[in-house]
Scaffold this motif. Structure first.
Motif, mmCIF file in Angstrom:
data_model
loop_
_atom_site.group_PDB
_atom_site.id
_atom_site.type_symbol
_atom_site.label_atom_id
_atom_site.label_comp_id
_atom_site.label_asym_id
_atom_site.label_seq_id
_atom_site.Cartn_x
_atom_site.Cartn_y
_atom_site.Cartn_z
ATOM 1 N N ILE A 71 24.908 0.770 6.696
ATOM 2 C CA ILE A 71 25.404 0.635 5.770
ATOM 3 C C ILE A 71 27.068 -0.186 6.085
ATOM 4 N N GLU A 72 27.286 0.487 6.762
ATOM 5 C CA GLU A 72 28.419 0.577 7.938
ATOM 6 C C GLU A 72 27.964 -0.628 9.063
ATOM 7 N N ASN A 73 27.220 -0.883 9.526
ATOM 8 C CA ASN A 73 26.665 -1.769 10.965
ATOM 9 C C ASN A 73 25.758 -2.731 10.050
ATOM 10 N N SER A 74 26.178 -2.834 8.937
ATOM 11 C CA SER A 74 26.004 -4.994 7.440
ATOM 12 C C SER A 74 24.491 -5.324 7.484
ATOM 13 N N LYS A 75 23.593 -4.176 7.923
ATOM 14 C CA LYS A 75 22.520 -4.049 8.314
ATOM 15 C C LYS A 75 21.445 -3.790 6.820
ATOM 16 N N VAL A 76 22.965 -3.651 5.761
ATOM 17 C CA VAL A 76 21.796 -3.886 3.887
ATOM 18 C C VAL A 76 23.201 -4.383 3.774
ATOM 19 N N LYS A 77 22.656 -4.899 2.421
ATOM 20 C CA LYS A 77 24.081 -5.697 1.679
ATOM 21 C C LYS A 77 24.843 -4.194 0.912
#
Length: 97
Positions: free
Chosen positions: A36-42
């Motif tokens: 989440i923090e690494n923007s790998k998921v919406k």
């Protein structure tokens, strides 16, 4: 979406919380939280609400620059959802009332 993940990380660190703590509170793995923090998921509304509850902030504090956080109308859609829920007598979490 990258801005949202960066904002979450920044606020979490300001509160001296670990990824492990956040993941535990959300009921997910540390790896899932890291994504989440690494923007790998919406980030959806459920995730945004859980994180904002844990950090004791408003969801808009995470993604306040809505044009850099996916859709330009994010906050409008969020507010429309809240109004819809109120109109249809759908229970809102305490922090959204």
């Amino acid at each position: 979406m990258k801005i949202c993940g960066q904002n979450i990380r920044k606020i979490r660190r300001e509160r001296d919380l670990t990824q492990e703590y956040m993941a535990f509170e959300m009921g997910i793995s540390q790896k899932a939280y890291s994504d989440i923090e690494n923007s790998k998921v919406k980030i959806n509304l459920e995730i945004l609400t859980k994180i904002s509850d844990i950090l004791n902030i408003k969801p808009s504090d995470i993604c306040s620059i809505s044009h850099k956080c996916g859709n330009n109308d994010y906050e409008d859609k969020y507010n429309e959802l809240i109004e819809y829920m109120k109109k249809n007598n759908i229970a809102l979490p305490d922090n959204l009332q």
